[in-house]
Design a protein around this motif. Structure first.
Motif, short mmCIF file in Angstrom:
data_model
loop_
_atom_site.label_atom_id
_atom_site.label_comp_id
_atom_site.label_asym_id
_atom_site.label_seq_id
_atom_site.Cartn_x
_atom_site.Cartn_y
_atom_site.Cartn_z
N ARG A 151 0.94 -1.15 -0.09
CA ARG A 151 0.04 -0.13 0.18
C ARG A 151 0.95 1.19 0.02
N SER A 152 1.89 1.23 0.66
CA SER A 152 3.06 2.42 0.97
C SER A 152 3.41 2.52 -0.73
N GLN A 153 3.78 1.41 -1.13
CA GLN A 153 4.33 1.54 -2.85
C GLN A 153 3.21 2.19 -3.62
N LEU A 154 1.85 1.78 -3.50
CA LEU A 154 1.01 2.04 -4.41
C LEU A 154 0.74 3.59 -4.25
N GLU A 155 0.68 4.16 -2.77
CA GLU A 155 0.60 5.53 -2.50
C GLU A 155 1.60 6.49 -2.47
N GLY A 156 2.91 5.88 -2.75
CA GLY A 156 3.94 6.74 -2.72
C GLY A 156 4.35 7.10 -1.19
N LEU A 157 3.95 6.48 -0.27
CA LEU A 157 4.15 7.05 1.21
C LEU A 157 5.69 6.70 1.45
N PRO A 158 6.01 7.76 2.34
CA PRO A 158 7.64 7.60 2.93
C PRO A 158 7.42 6.52 4.08
N VAL A 159 8.53 5.40 4.27
CA VAL A 159 8.51 4.85 5.10
C VAL A 159 9.89 4.90 6.19
N ARG A 160 9.62 5.03 7.41
CA ARG A 160 10.66 5.29 8.11
C ARG A 160 11.55 3.91 8.22
N VAL A 161 12.98 4.06 8.02
CA VAL A 161 13.73 3.08 8.31
C VAL A 161 14.46 3.22 9.38
N ILE A 162 14.48 1.78 10.47
CA ILE A 162 15.28 1.94 11.55
C ILE A 162 16.33 0.66 11.34
N GLY B 265 22.01 -0.82 19.91
CA GLY B 265 20.65 -0.42 19.97
C GLY B 265 20.08 -0.13 18.66
N TYR B 266 19.22 0.75 18.20
CA TYR B 266 18.67 1.22 17.13
C TYR B 266 18.82 2.61 16.68
N ARG B 267 18.96 2.70 15.26
CA ARG B 267 19.19 4.13 14.92
C ARG B 267 18.09 4.37 13.65
N TYR B 268 17.40 5.45 13.71
CA TYR B 268 16.53 5.81 12.77
C TYR B 268 17.35 6.39 11.75
N ASP B 269 17.39 6.06 10.37
CA ASP B 269 18.18 6.19 9.46
C ASP B 269 17.57 7.14 8.27
N GLY B 270 16.24 7.68 8.31
CA GLY B 270 15.73 8.39 7.28
C GLY B 270 14.51 7.57 6.56
N LEU B 271 13.91 8.40 5.50
CA LEU B 271 12.93 7.88 4.84
C LEU B 271 13.24 7.34 3.67
N PHE B 272 12.50 6.11 3.42
CA PHE B 272 12.73 5.63 2.20
C PHE B 272 11.15 5.39 1.51
N ARG B 273 11.27 5.05 0.12
CA ARG B 273 10.20 4.58 -0.48
C ARG B 273 10.12 3.22 -0.98
N VAL B 274 8.71 2.60 -1.29
CA VAL B 274 8.91 1.27 -1.65
C VAL B 274 8.88 1.53 -2.73
N GLU B 275 9.88 0.88 -3.91
CA GLU B 275 9.91 1.22 -5.14
C GLU B 275 9.18 -0.10 -6.06
N SER B 276 9.41 -1.22 -5.38
CA SER B 276 8.95 -2.44 -5.90
C SER B 276 8.59 -3.51 -4.98
#
Lengths: 310, 310
Positions: free
Chosen positions: B94-105, B119-130
């Motif tokens: 659905r994020s791919q279809l709508e072009g929504l940004p996904v936070r990657v940790i 630990g964990y690190r937030y590394d920015g926004l990605f999009r689901v390309e396929s």
């Protein structure tokens, strides 16, 4: 074989490279014409443009440039006629249609903070995001182009190059620059509107059903971002299939105030409560729509009102 | 009102922010589930994912991540069943279809040079390309997602925000993140092929005629770029209209070795001398096509062979 137009970065001429004059740029292959601001042909596309102080209509925002087309000027740079969508202007449209990268060179201009102090500087690859027409102060028509800086990620998808068919002239790019994915980022409001339309196109009724749900695209009638600054409101958004979104953005058709289409047969289908602002429709007709000699039959399916049940 | 899922960057949590554990991430709103790797629902889309060492199938290339879906595992992380396109996996689609940004940790993983030390690190926004399916070593089906880092330019097109409809929970983004433009970058070979087809779609024959020339899109059957690494050769390229390009990429239809379509009625139209490599067709059928319960009538117009004259 004649020299072939080269799109993309010229080897050994990275962004930031400075040239004293246009002869040097020609010799380097960065910008071939020694007078014209746009290098290219309507068939091949435009491979480079020079921005200099001459065109007071240009708006330089660094990563976004509103570039004004050529033509319609006298020898003192005054507008004396309408600009036409031919030659270099049409070459820029071809670059838009094909997604070709355009080298941007800035000439010295003390009024422009992004311009070099002297000479010319190659400032990297841009793409032509859109084009439209405007009327300048004196009443003449001009063509404008929104150039947006290419980012590393948009040009660095490597492919497996083949020796046949890819070479351009003597230069073989070490990596082919390709982006084949569609990037449509919607606002929350646009997503809601698409859901209200059940992802059916307001022009043809098509709903693309995928195994994971349905797909449609939100089109802003008056575009977001400068210089159009259309609002992100439902009154400025349509739910369209990819084909009609493409056609709408490229000015193949537009919409009259009574929601009948111009350029295509049919009428915009509209849900109760979805009021379209006719000022935005007028903006689109004025800036983006251009009449073809004849109406090409590009309607696909029937208007959605007859066809929503499928 | 219940807490609303928030897409995009969480205020005061810029890329690089480190969290000791998942409770801290939940408190910050960066990744809400305390166990699941994918946060989201099929209806809303996925707003964040955690990459940790657990999934040996993930491929982390920094700006591109091949992420493996959830499900089909035992408590020791072994594949014991096929993964299904449901829950978090479907949320990513659905994020791919709508072009929504996904936070990657990224979670600590000493084998991954892009992962934090602890630990964990937030590394920015990605999009689901396929997304596509594969069969892992043990013979079970897995779903994979190509996540591509968002660049500043792709998320920073400002719009004029309105107070209604855009707020998500208590957070009002100061700038709406929107990209409404299609970015299709073609290789020289793809442009040549589109010209040979006169920009007519090989599925439906549509040619989009704009005032400045015609428009079509080149579709690579086996995609370029990792992990597919399809070649940029004519035998791997189709000339399609935007609708059929979208449908092909989303697995709505595919093509049999005899060029008949699967998922749509009809046959691929082909020009003499344009040989399609059946290995690429098989790759697309295997990885991208998924049968719907029934064939939805999504054919538009007629096959090009009957219809090229218009």
């Amino acid at each position: 074989m004649a020299k072939v137009r080269f799109f993309g970065e010229i080897p050994h001429n990275p962004p930031g490279t400075v040239y004293q004059n246009r002869i040097q740029m020609n010799a380097a292959g960065v910008h071939m014409p020694t007078q014209a601001g746009i290098s290219g042909t309507p068939r091949e596309g435009a491979d480079s443009v020079v921005i200099s102080g001459g065109y007071k209509d240009d708006i330089d925002q660094g990563d976004v440039i509103i570039y004004t087309g050529h033509g319609g000027r006298d020898d003192r740079w005054r507008h004396i006629a309408d600009q036409e969508l031919t030659k270099g202007n049409l070459a820029l449209v071809r670059s838009q249609l094909e997604g070709l990268p355009v080298r941007v060179i800035r000439g010295a201009d003390r009024r422009n903070p992004y311009a070099p102090a002297s000479g010319y500087r190659y400032d990297g690859l841009f793409r032509v995001e859109s084009h439209w027409r405007e009327v300048e102060e004196g009443g003449f028509q001009i063509w404008r182009f929104r150039l947006v800086r290419e980012t590393a990620s948009s040009i660095s998808v490597p492919s497996v190059p083949e020796t046949t068919g890819i070479e351009r002239g003597n230069r073989i790019p070490s990596r082919t620059t390709v982006t084949t994915q569609r990037v449509i980022r919607d606002t929350a409001l646009a997503r809601e509107l698409k859901q209200r339309y059940d992802h059916s196109c307001q022009i043809c009724g098509l709903r693309i059903s995928t195994p994971s749900g349905s797909y449609a695209e939100a089109a802003h009638i008056r575009p977001l971002g400068s210089p159009h600054n259309g609002p992100d409101t439902a009154s400025n958004i349509l739910c369209l299939c990819p084909n009609h979104h493409t056609m709408f953005d490229l000015g193949v058709f537009s919409i009259n105030d009574d929601l009948s289409l111009v350029g295509l047969h049919g009428t915009l289908s509209i849900l109760p409560g979805h009021a379209i602002d006719t000022a935005h429709l007028a903006y689109h007709r004025q800036h983006f729509y251009e009449e073809l000699d004849r109406i090409v039959d590009q309607t696909i399916g029937l208007p959605v009102s007859d066809d929503r049940s499928r």
